[in-house]
Write an enzyme that holds these catalytic residues in place. Structure first.
Site, short mmCIF file in Angstrom:
data_model
loop_
_atom_site.label_atom_id
_atom_site.label_comp_id
_atom_site.label_asym_id
_atom_site.label_seq_id
_atom_site.Cartn_x
_atom_site.Cartn_y
_atom_site.Cartn_z
N ALA A 139 -6.44 -36.64 11.46
CA ALA A 139 -7.49 -37.36 11.29
C ALA A 139 -7.97 -38.08 12.42
O ALA A 139 -7.17 -38.42 13.28
CB ALA A 139 -7.36 -38.38 9.85
N GLY B 280 -3.73 -34.44 8.82
CA GLY B 280 -5.13 -34.12 8.06
C GLY B 280 -5.49 -32.49 8.09
O GLY B 280 -6.16 -31.88 7.13
N GLU C 261 -3.18 -30.48 6.21
CA GLU C 261 -3.51 -30.76 4.63
C GLU C 261 -4.70 -29.81 4.23
O GLU C 261 -4.66 -29.27 3.12
CB GLU C 261 -3.73 -32.11 4.45
CG GLU C 261 -2.37 -32.87 4.69
CD GLU C 261 -2.66 -34.72 4.52
OE1 GLU C 261 -2.14 -35.10 3.44
OE2 GLU C 261 -3.31 -35.12 5.25
N GLU D 46 2.73 -37.95 10.42
CA GLU D 46 2.01 -39.34 10.03
C GLU D 46 3.03 -40.51 10.15
O GLU D 46 2.82 -41.70 10.17
CB GLU D 46 1.73 -39.22 8.53
CG GLU D 46 0.51 -38.72 8.21
CD GLU D 46 0.31 -37.00 8.19
OE1 GLU D 46 -0.42 -36.61 7.75
OE2 GLU D 46 1.44 -36.60 8.14
#
Length: 258
Positions: free
Chosen positions: A65, A110, A113, A133
């Site tokens: 992200a 992300g 993911e 993370e």
């Protein structure tokens, strides 16, 4: 039409490319919004039978992200951010048309993911996966804690989430996180060759295979009952009549998606 992704359709296959190579294709608000719109096109455009998601350049699929957008966010804003990401990725996961991740480099946070939300993954030999993370004082928020556990098992998933370590392409293949590892220059062709085969099959049956498989992990459904229901629904389709007739007549079926 888009500023952070590119799309093109060829042979009923929609190619979606996350196009921020200078930022390692990091997911920011614009990328998520545009990705959401592109996924809507997969659902609604009859000219699209399947899709590939990949990243621009040779280094990254999506390296995570865009952390600059996290600064200053409070509790409720964090919840809203995670919910937005989860909603988009669930839309990918539940697409009745197959969506394959062609992972061309780093798929972290992300990005990992996003790849896991796709129906399966093909990795270039330089691909790296991870949910780091914890290094930011965070946990995965776009479904990573759930899908990584589903795909590689609880013990391995917890290890990689709490260490932040990366999984290389061959280990990802060994763990079942990806279906194939190929040289980067062959990555898109490998994904296309599989989906071009899928595109010759009965579209409604393909969608029901995805729906039934997803039911395994849906605690609101009994997967076997869902299979019975979806199997029965196939008997109400013209494609089932065509497919069985073609088999008995020893000819190739002509599926219309009806």
């Amino acid at each position: 039409m888009y500023s952070a992704i590119t799309t093109s359709i060829e042979n009923a296959l929609l190619l979606i490319t996350i196009n921020r190579p200078d930022k390692m294709n990091a997911l920011n608000k614009t990328v998520l919004d545009e990705l959401n719109a592109a996924v809507d096109e997969i659902y609604t455009n009859p000219a699209v039978k399947s899709a590939i998601i990949t990243g621009a350049g040779a280094k990254a699929f999506v390296a995570g992200a865009d952390i600059s957008e996290f600064q200053g966010l409070k509790h409720q804003e964090g919840i809203a951010l995670a919910q937005k990401g989860q909603d988009i990725f669930k839309k990918i996961e539940n697409s009745p048309k197959p969506i394959v991740a062609a992972v061309n480099g780093f798929a972290l946070g992300g990005g990992c993911e996003l790849a896991m939300a796709c129906h399966f993954r093909i990795a270039a030999d330089n691909a790296r996966f991870g949910q780091p993370e914890v290094n930011l004082g965070l946990i995965p928020g776009y479904g990573g804690t759930q899908r990584l556990t589903q795909l590689i098992g609880k013990g391995r998933a917890i290890e990689y989430m709490i260490t932040g370590n990366m999984i290389d392409a061959n280990t990802a293949l060994q763990f079942g996180l990806v279906n194939y590892v190929v040289p980067q220059e062959e990555l898109l062709n490998k994904a296309k060759s599989i989906l071009e085969l899928v595109n010759t099959k009965a579209p409604l049956a393909v969608g029901r295979c995805i729906k039934a498989a997803n039911a395994v992990f849906d605690h609101t459904k009994d997967g076997f009952s869902e299979e019975v229901k979806l199997f029965g629904e196939c008997f109400a389709t013209e494609d089932m009549v065509e497919g069985t007739s073609a088999f008995l007549e020893k000819r190739k079926p002509n599926f219309t998606g009806k």
